[in-house]
Enzyme design. Structure first.
Site, short mmCIF file in Angstrom:
data_model
loop_
_atom_site.label_atom_id
_atom_site.label_comp_id
_atom_site.label_asym_id
_atom_site.label_seq_id
_atom_site.Cartn_x
_atom_site.Cartn_y
_atom_site.Cartn_z
N ASP A 58 -32.54 -43.50 14.56
CA ASP A 58 -31.82 -43.05 13.37
C ASP A 58 -31.12 -41.71 13.58
O ASP A 58 -30.94 -40.94 12.64
CB ASP A 58 -32.76 -42.93 12.14
CG ASP A 58 -33.58 -44.18 11.94
OD1 ASP A 58 -32.99 -45.26 11.85
OD2 ASP A 58 -34.83 -44.08 11.88
N ASP A 82 -25.82 -29.62 9.28
CA ASP A 82 -25.63 -29.17 7.89
C ASP A 82 -26.91 -29.21 7.07
O ASP A 82 -27.08 -28.43 6.14
CB ASP A 82 -24.55 -30.04 7.22
CG ASP A 82 -24.85 -31.53 7.33
OD1 ASP A 82 -24.92 -32.03 8.48
OD2 ASP A 82 -25.02 -32.20 6.30
N GLY A 108 -28.10 -41.13 14.24
CA GLY A 108 -26.70 -41.10 13.79
C GLY A 108 -25.75 -41.52 14.91
O GLY A 108 -24.68 -40.94 15.08
N LYS A 109 -26.17 -42.56 15.63
CA LYS A 109 -25.34 -43.03 16.75
C LYS A 109 -23.97 -43.52 16.27
O LYS A 109 -23.00 -43.52 17.01
CB LYS A 109 -26.06 -44.14 17.52
CG LYS A 109 -27.29 -43.63 18.27
CD LYS A 109 -27.93 -44.68 19.12
CE LYS A 109 -28.67 -45.73 18.30
NZ LYS A 109 -29.92 -45.23 17.68
N GLY A 110 -23.93 -43.90 14.97
CA GLY A 110 -22.67 -44.36 14.39
C GLY A 110 -21.56 -43.32 14.51
O GLY A 110 -20.39 -43.65 14.65
N ALA A 137 -32.55 -53.30 14.84
CA ALA A 137 -31.68 -52.14 14.79
C ALA A 137 -30.89 -52.23 13.49
O ALA A 137 -30.96 -53.23 12.78
CB ALA A 137 -30.73 -52.16 15.96
N GLY A 138 -30.16 -51.21 13.20
CA GLY A 138 -29.32 -51.30 12.01
C GLY A 138 -28.38 -50.14 12.04
O GLY A 138 -28.80 -49.01 12.21
N HIS A 139 -27.11 -50.41 11.95
CA HIS A 139 -26.19 -49.29 11.81
C HIS A 139 -25.15 -49.61 10.76
O HIS A 139 -24.80 -50.75 10.52
CB HIS A 139 -25.57 -48.89 13.14
CG HIS A 139 -25.07 -50.03 13.95
ND1 HIS A 139 -25.72 -50.48 15.07
CD2 HIS A 139 -23.99 -50.81 13.79
CE1 HIS A 139 -25.06 -51.50 15.54
NE2 HIS A 139 -24.01 -51.73 14.81
N ARG A 188 -38.88 -41.45 5.92
CA ARG A 188 -39.03 -41.10 7.33
C ARG A 188 -39.89 -39.86 7.44
O ARG A 188 -39.78 -38.96 6.59
CB ARG A 188 -37.68 -40.85 7.97
CG ARG A 188 -36.83 -42.10 8.03
CD ARG A 188 -35.49 -41.85 8.73
NE ARG A 188 -34.69 -43.06 8.71
CZ ARG A 188 -33.37 -43.09 8.49
NH1 ARG A 188 -32.70 -41.97 8.35
NH2 ARG A 188 -32.73 -44.23 8.47
N GLN A 206 -32.47 -48.50 18.95
CA GLN A 206 -33.66 -47.65 19.00
C GLN A 206 -33.40 -46.40 19.85
O GLN A 206 -32.26 -45.97 19.90
CB GLN A 206 -34.90 -48.41 19.50
CG GLN A 206 -35.41 -49.43 18.51
CD GLN A 206 -34.71 -50.76 18.65
OE1 GLN A 206 -34.39 -51.17 19.74
NE2 GLN A 206 -34.48 -51.41 17.56
#
Ligand code: GDP
Length: 429
Positions: free
Chosen positions: A13, A333, A15-17, A39-41, A305, A224
């Site tokens: 998680d 941020d 933030g590979k997007g 997985a999930g993006h 999380r 992952q």
């Protein structure tokens, strides 16, 4: 143009997007190399449309990118078809999809076993997603797996399934008190999937070699993350494949010498879902603050999380293990407004100072973080686009991550939006 690997440098998680957005349209091929629909993006297109993808490589929404599911991925055909249909309904052309004939399939017995086995582990459970991914990889290693190419030959499919169900049904019925699966019905179900998936099944290895020979860029996309790697992560609280950079070669057939960049993504702090050791975890108001401001809840499950400070021991480990050439630090941020920002620079384990990931799991469970406190900053970072726009203390924080991890930080995320980044170095060679 060479092959580029994208890996999560923590527990997922990260933030590979962000990275796939930055590279979208600039690479000819995006290939997934490990994991399954655990997985999930989320991909947000320039016109603001939001897509949740689980199995489909992230290039799915870039019209000129060939998207490849490599041999290292385990594929649940129903989930994949649902994703194909979902995209098609919204006008996204997925004819550019290729699935490796060597990719293993998730079968109904994998899902059934995943659920009952976790239940029997009780408090020792790993926290799997129950989607059959672990059991599918298990069967791959046991050499009783069923692969995408088996969908092309009904006789072989039936033969393999009958053989494997002979044992699996015994286990389901006699050990777990579940119903046996009917081989005939499963074959019928999978032959229906085969009808639709046939056009996508290909010799992806050769396709990718040829692309590289033509000089096209291939992005190898991990699911992952490093600390969840089956071999190098916090075993047994890991995933059942190798998300690390070496896994990209195994999971696609692209040779190590073709890789010129390894991009590692890390948050400016740390999160983890599920069980397992996490030395910098915060149990107080500061942890709750990171969760609240960072919106640290699972995308599909809504699960909270676990949150904690940045762990440079993990970062250094990930850099060396994956050969990370460029770090992307997301969510800087989220740390705005803190008086001091601690970074974990080492561990104290049973009275001894340790700077490397300890050898044993027990030692990692005993690890207490040793913190260095950096000055915080108050300013809102979301408008920053160059390094000069960042407050001095935020710049110093990024530089310290660079020093401690041993590689350069090329991009810093300063907000959830796709353009909310400070780019220090281009991610493409
Ligand atoms: P992945 O699981 O590693 O692919 O993570 P995603 O790409 O789905 O990103 C997780 C979430 O973090 C998304 O909702 C992003 O909008 C958010 N996000 C990514 N980068 C930043 C950032 O720099 N700042 C903030 N505040 N949110 C970010």
């Amino acid at each position: 143009m060479p092959a580029i690997v994208l890996v999560g440098a923590q527990w997922g998680d990260e933030g590979k997007g962000k990275v796939t957005d930055l590279l979208a349209g600039r690479v000819g091929y995006v290939v997934r190399y490990s994991g399954g629909n655990n997985a999930g993006h989320t991909v947000i297109t320039p016109d603001g449309q939001k897509y949740a993808l689980h199995l489909m490589p992230s290039g799915a929404l870039s019209p000129n990118t060939v998207i490849v599911i490599g041999n290292g991925v385990v594929v649940d055909p129903k989930v994949l078809l649902d994703e194909i249909d979902g995209l098609a309904e919204r006008g996204v052309d997925v004819s550019r999809l290729l699935i490796s004939g060597d990719a293993h399939l998730i079968m109904p017995h994998h899902r059934a076993l995943d659920r009952v086995v976790e239940r029997y582990l009780g408090s020792a459970r790993i926290g799997t997603t129950g989607r059959g991914i672990g059991p599918a990889y298990g069967d791959k290693v046991a050499r009783i797996g069923i692969r995408a190419q088996d969908l092309l030959d009904p006789g072989i499919l039936r033969q393999k399934l009958e053989l494997v169900l002979r044992e699996k049904n015994q286990v389901l019925v006699k050990v777990y008190n579940r119903k046996a699966l009917d081989a005939g019905a499963v074959v019928q179900e999978y032959l229906a999937y085969a009808q639709r998936l046939r056009p996508y099944i290909a010799d992806t290895r050769t396709v990718l070699w040829r692309a590289l020979e033509r000089g096209e860029a291939v992005l190898m996309e991990g699911a992952q993350a490093t600390m969840l790697d089956l071999d190098h992560g916090t075993y047994p609280f890991v995933t059942s494949s190798n998300p690390t950079a070496a896994g990209a070669c195994v999971g696609t057939g692209i040779p190590p010498t073709a890789i010129s960049r390894v991009i590692g993504v890390t948050k400016a702090y740390t999160t983890r879902v599920g069980s397992g050791p996490f030395p910098t975890e915060l149990f107080d108001e500061l942890g709750a603050r990171l969760r609240r401001i960072g919106d640290e809840y699972g995308t599909t499950t809504g699960r909270e999380r676990r949150c904690g400070w940045f762990d440079a021991v993990v970062a250094r480990y990930a850099v060396r293990l994956n050969g990370i050439t460029d770090l992307v630090v997301t969510k800087l941020d989220v740390l705005s407004g803190l008086d001091k920002v601690p970074i974990c620079v080492g561990y104290e384990i049973d009275g001894r100072r340790v700077d490397e990931m300890p050898m044993t799991q027990t030692a990692l469970h005993h690890a207490r973080p040793v913190y260095e406190e950096l000055d915080g900053w108050l300013a809102d970072l979301s408008k920053a686009r160059t390094e000069a726009d960042l407050p001095a203390a935020a710049r110093r924080y990024v530089e310290r991550i660079e020093e401690l991890s041993g590689t350069r930080v090329s991009v810093v995320g300063v907000g959830p939006g796709r353009d909310e980044n400070v780019v220090r170095h281009d991610l493409l060679p």
